[in-house]
Design an enzyme around this catalytic site. Structure first.
Site, PDB file in Angstrom:
ATOM      1  CD1 TRP A 100      -3.906  -5.253   8.577  1.00  0.00           C
ATOM      2  CD2 TRP A 100      -2.325  -3.677   8.592  1.00  0.00           C
ATOM      3  NE1 TRP A 100      -2.772  -5.792   8.007  1.00  0.00           N
ATOM      4  CE2 TRP A 100      -1.794  -4.842   8.007  1.00  0.00           C
ATOM      5  CE3 TRP A 100      -1.504  -2.553   8.710  1.00  0.00           C
ATOM      6  CZ2 TRP A 100      -0.493  -4.919   7.539  1.00  0.00           C
ATOM      7  CZ3 TRP A 100      -0.201  -2.625   8.241  1.00  0.00           C
ATOM      8  CH2 TRP A 100       0.291  -3.797   7.668  1.00  0.00           C
ATOM      9  CE  LYS A 158      15.395 -16.488   8.702  1.00  0.00           C
ATOM     10  NZ  LYS A 158      14.788 -16.747  10.014  1.00  0.00           N
ATOM     11  CG  ASP A 181       1.438  -3.967  14.775  1.00  0.00           C
ATOM     12  OD1 ASP A 181       0.430  -3.959  15.490  1.00  0.00           O
ATOM     13  OD2 ASP A 181       1.412  -4.214  13.558  1.00  0.00           O
ATOM     14  CD  GLN A 218       3.189  -1.839   5.877  1.00  0.00           C
ATOM     15  OE1 GLN A 218       2.074  -1.536   6.272  1.00  0.00           O
ATOM     16  NE2 GLN A 218       3.725  -3.020   6.146  1.00  0.00           N
ATOM     17  N   PRO A 268       4.805   1.023  13.345  1.00  0.00           N
ATOM     18  CG  PRO A 268       2.856   0.225  14.372  1.00  0.00           C
ATOM     19  CD  PRO A 268       3.340   1.207  13.352  1.00  0.00           C
ATOM     20  CE  LYS A 310       9.455 -12.132  -0.832  1.00  0.00           C
ATOM     21  NZ  LYS A 310       8.033 -12.557  -0.793  1.00  0.00           N
ATOM     22  CD1 TRP A 344       0.390   2.188  10.018  1.00  0.00           C
ATOM     23  CD2 TRP A 344       2.142   3.212   9.064  1.00  0.00           C
ATOM     24  NE1 TRP A 344       0.794   3.201  10.859  1.00  0.00           N
ATOM     25  CE2 TRP A 344       1.862   3.847  10.297  1.00  0.00           C
ATOM     26  CE3 TRP A 344       3.202   3.667   8.283  1.00  0.00           C
ATOM     27  CZ2 TRP A 344       2.614   4.915  10.768  1.00  0.00           C
ATOM     28  CZ3 TRP A 344       3.951   4.739   8.754  1.00  0.00           C
ATOM     29  CH2 TRP A 344       3.659   5.355   9.976  1.00  0.00           C
TER      30      TRP A 344
END
Length: 764
Positions: free
Chosen positions: A542, A618, A86, A578, A47, A615, A582
């Site tokens: 989580w 902004k 989520d 993750q 999610p 990486k 997750w």
């Protein structure tokens, strides 16, 4: 006649037409319904949080997640794909705090918990429409009309059932432990959350002179956290290592590890004067219980109040000879190793830092944030002649992955799930999973499971699934596992329903299972008959996402057969970060409840970088807006780039030229080949249904192409069945190149022939 095909490579408008067709005719729904009764292939969608915008990395996750279920649908499976959101946790709270101009827990409570929770619920959906548009544009198919939402009461009730099951197994406990703690958010973090927020930082450590009691000598001890020195209660040496008492060239007599003498004291020497002279040699245990003068009065007074002995040398194996002086300072409130030493030697508990991460009145640095206190501590020690050195060092330090505040290791009472008790089951279940690549599942993830820690499950916050534990003043605690159980045990359930009737948005006559509503529900103590009140904590979000396999179906209260049919998942995929998010929470909860691996196959995805391998961010100005990229290049071109560019788990250097190159080489070539066919087929008014292919009359070129095609079908099927994506894409690309540059080029004259002889029919 075939529909006329434009030879321009502007695919964006054609994609929009296709997406509209899918929507108008409910094609996704039909792809599920037409497979009713067929074997089920289950995909779980991790999610996303709808109060944050999608970024270019989400295009990668969406296109990989979409492609495998499409393939399985084509192979005759029914592939249910329930979207999810989520919705709990700190990111939502921080967004609301910002919106309301609040700063921290005190101001939230002044504002009022009830209106704050209402704002959180609204904030969750800030970018829901954007996410849905994004998914549609990318061509990601999932059931977004009936998603699972982690804040729904049915979802929460399933989590309560899970926590009750874990409680009944004796694996949910309250403990006083050193936890990674965010002073800004006022809550501990789990070990897998901490793993997501490390940054390389340069700081000053401290090599400090601790005056030996009754001697004109000093212990030289090292610490990387000068702010913990006011809470110092002991020093620690390695019991098996060799230590020396030396006369140093700076005029002081020091005790420190022999192995580090040159490294620490070497700079004091000159050609005429040696850096040090060894006076005596000891084993670490010889120094045990040797006393020294406290650095700060506050710690001495605190020890006195607790009637405990402090400020002496202790022993522990964890002290190494690789850095520092071989002697470390001990502050049991701020580190797990220190806490173990504290328990072993029954040291006083001194914690001169408050819940906001500020130094307390017991120190000369009251009100200063711990990291801001570091330079002040160093200056004061230097003035007192107690600072030997303050060397700079670079290390990875954990920051809160939500608000970017430096974490501190801090002794707190927290709720834990005893993952260490199921470590062997975790490892065994993980070994049954097909990890792609295996090096992450069996290596990085597997190594982490070998050192698994108990899961710090509680959060001292507001917007989250409430921990369903009620406590009585008699000491009895009870874990509630369902709304029905809560109603049976509560004398005031309906009173709470009436009190909050305007705020309730769930079923009529039910208490919403969020704070502050649930906090007002009391239950009757089964031991003494008094009122039991819910503990104030909510749980780690989580746990929400890891509970989705069963909670999305409101299992075990309903949909038992649906859950059992769709568990475990055949396939999941998310980015590499993750592994401890997750991927772990799914495995942890599934192991605790069912002792099964929750997914059979997982593709781990690398991060999307800019064209220089940096990486994206902004602040650097190198972030790619996914909507602009999709509008410029089209979804298919970007999808194709991610499929063909590199192994999914490797970083992708995303830039326009690479996307356009893939579009030209594959999509453009395939499209123009078809456009060539349509052009001549329409001139000849060729209708394939009215002609028969005569295989024995095929040319060598025709047979070669059909052979290549059948090899391609076999290759693609074998690769996708085994989750090999770039290999599949490259095989397709190679075939299209052969078809265009060899077959079509060398067959053109056959299409130009005047009549409709068999060779021309074969070519068509």
């Amino acid at each position: 006649m075939y529909k006329k095909v434009s030879t321009n490579l502007n695919f964006v408008e054609r994609e929009k037409e296709t997406a509209q067709f899918w929507k108008d005719h409910d094609i996704f729904k039909k792809s599920i319904e037409t497979r009713e009764g067929d074997p089920v292939y289950t995909f779980y969608d991790g999610p996303p949080t709808a109060n944050g915008k999608p970024h270019i990395g989400h295009v990668l996750t969406r296109v990989i997640k979409d492609m495998i279920p499409r393939y399985r649908t084509m192979k005759g499976y029914m592939v249910p794909r329930k979207a999810g959101w989520d919705t709990h946790g700190l990111p939502v709270e921080l967004e609301v705090e910002k919106k309301l101009g609040l700063d921290g827990k005190e101001q939230i409570e002044e504002y009022g918990l009830d209106p704050f929770i209402t704002q959180c619920k609204e904030s969750v959906w800030k970018y829901k429409g954007m996410w849905e548009d994004f998914s549609k544009t990318v061509g990601f198919w999932a059931d977004m009309d009936n998603p699972y939402v982690t804040y729904n009461d049915n979802f929460i009730e399933s989590e309560w059932w899970a926590l009750k099951t874990i409680w009944d197994k004796g694996l949910l406990y309250k403990g006083f432990k050193i936890v990674p703690y965010c002073p800004r958010c006022g809550t501990p973090l789990s070990s897998h959350e901490v793993a997501q927020g490390y940054k390389a930082v340069k700081e000053r450590s401290a090599v400090v002179r601790f005056k030996v009691a009754g001697e004109d000598a000093y212990f030289l001890a090292w610490t990387t956290t000068p702010w913990t020195l006011p809470s110092n209660v002991a020093l620690c040496v390695n019991p098996e290592e060799t230590y020396c008492k030396v006369k140093a060239a700076d005029g002081y007599v020091y005790y420190m590890a022999k192995a580090l003498l040159d490294k620490v004291l070497g700079k004091l020497g000159t050609e005429e004067t040696p850096a040090y002279e060894i006076l005596e040699t000891y084993k670490g245990t010889d120094l045990e219980y040797k006393e020294y003068v406290p650095l700060y009065e506050g710690a001495a007074k605190s020890a006195e109040k607790q009637h405990k002995k402090a400020h002496f040398v202790t022993c522990a194996d964890y002290v190494t000879m690789s850095d520092g002086t071989g002697i470390v300072h001990i502050a049991p409130a701020f580190g797990e190793d220190d806490a173990q030493v504290g328990r072993k030697y029954d040291l006083p508990f001194v914690q001169f830092v408050d819940g906001k991460g500020n130094m307390t009145e017991d120190t000369p640095y009251a009100g200063l944030f711990v990291k801001d206190a570091d330079p002040k501590v160093l200056v004061d020690l230097d003035k007192e002649g107690l600072l030997f050195d303050a060397p700079k060092f670079e290390h990875d330090y954990p920051f809160c992955w939500r608000c970017d505040t430096p974490l501190i290791y801090y002794a707190r009472e927290s709720w834990f799930i005893k993952m260490t008790a199921v470590k062997d089951d975790l490892i065994r279940n993980n070994n049954k999973i097909n990890w792609i690549p295996e090096s992450i599942g069996k290596g990085r993830f597997g190594d982490w499971l070998e050192n698994v820690q108990d899961w710090g499950i509680s959060r001292n916050r507001y917007w989250g699934t409430p921990l369903p534990v009620w406590q009585c003043e008699c000491g009895k605690m009870h874990c509630i596992g369902s709304r029905e159980e809560l109603k049976k045990m509560s004398p005031n359930y309906q009173d709470v329903v009436k009190k909050y009737s305007k705020e309730m948005d769930g079923d009529k006559g039910e208490v919403e299972l969020h704070r502050p509503f649930i906090d007002d529900v009391v239950i009757t103590c089964p031991d003494c008959g008094k009122e039991m009140h819910r503990v104030p904590e909510v749980i780690d979000c989580w746990f929400d996402s890891g509970a989705m396999p069963f909670a999305q179906h409101h299992y075990p209260f309903e949909n038992k057969e649906v859950f059992e049919q769709q568990f475990p998942a055949d396939f999941i995929s998310e980015a590499v970060d993750q592994t401890r998010g997750w991927f772990y929470s799914l495995l942890a909860i599934s192991t605790l409840l069912f002792n099964k691996a929750p997914y059979k196959n997982v593709i781990v995805l690398g991060h999307v970088q800019d064209e220089n391998g940096q990486k994206m961010s902004k602040s650097k100005g190198n972030a790619v807006d996914p909507f602009e990229a999709l509008e410029t290049y089209g979804a298919d071109a970007i999808r194709w780039y991610f499929y063909v560019n590199s192994a999914p788990w490797l970083p992708n250097r995303f830039h326009g030229k690479a996307v356009q190159e893939g579009q030209r080489k594959f999509m453009g070539t395939l499209w123009n080949t078809y456009a060539f066919f349509v052009l001549y087929a329409n001139i000849d008014e060729f209708d394939a249904t009215k002609y028969k292919l005569e295989y024995e009359k095929l040319s060598v070129m025709d047979k070669w192409l059909l052979s290549k095609l059948n090899t391609l079908v076999k290759t693609v099927d074998d690769n996708l069945a085994n989750y090999r994506i770039p290999e599949t894409a490259r095989a397709l690309q190679e075939f299209v190149d052969d078809m265009s540059n060899w077959y079509v080029r060398r067959s053109r004259e056959r299409f130009w022939a005047k009549g409709m002889e068999q060779d021309k029919i074969n070519a068509y």
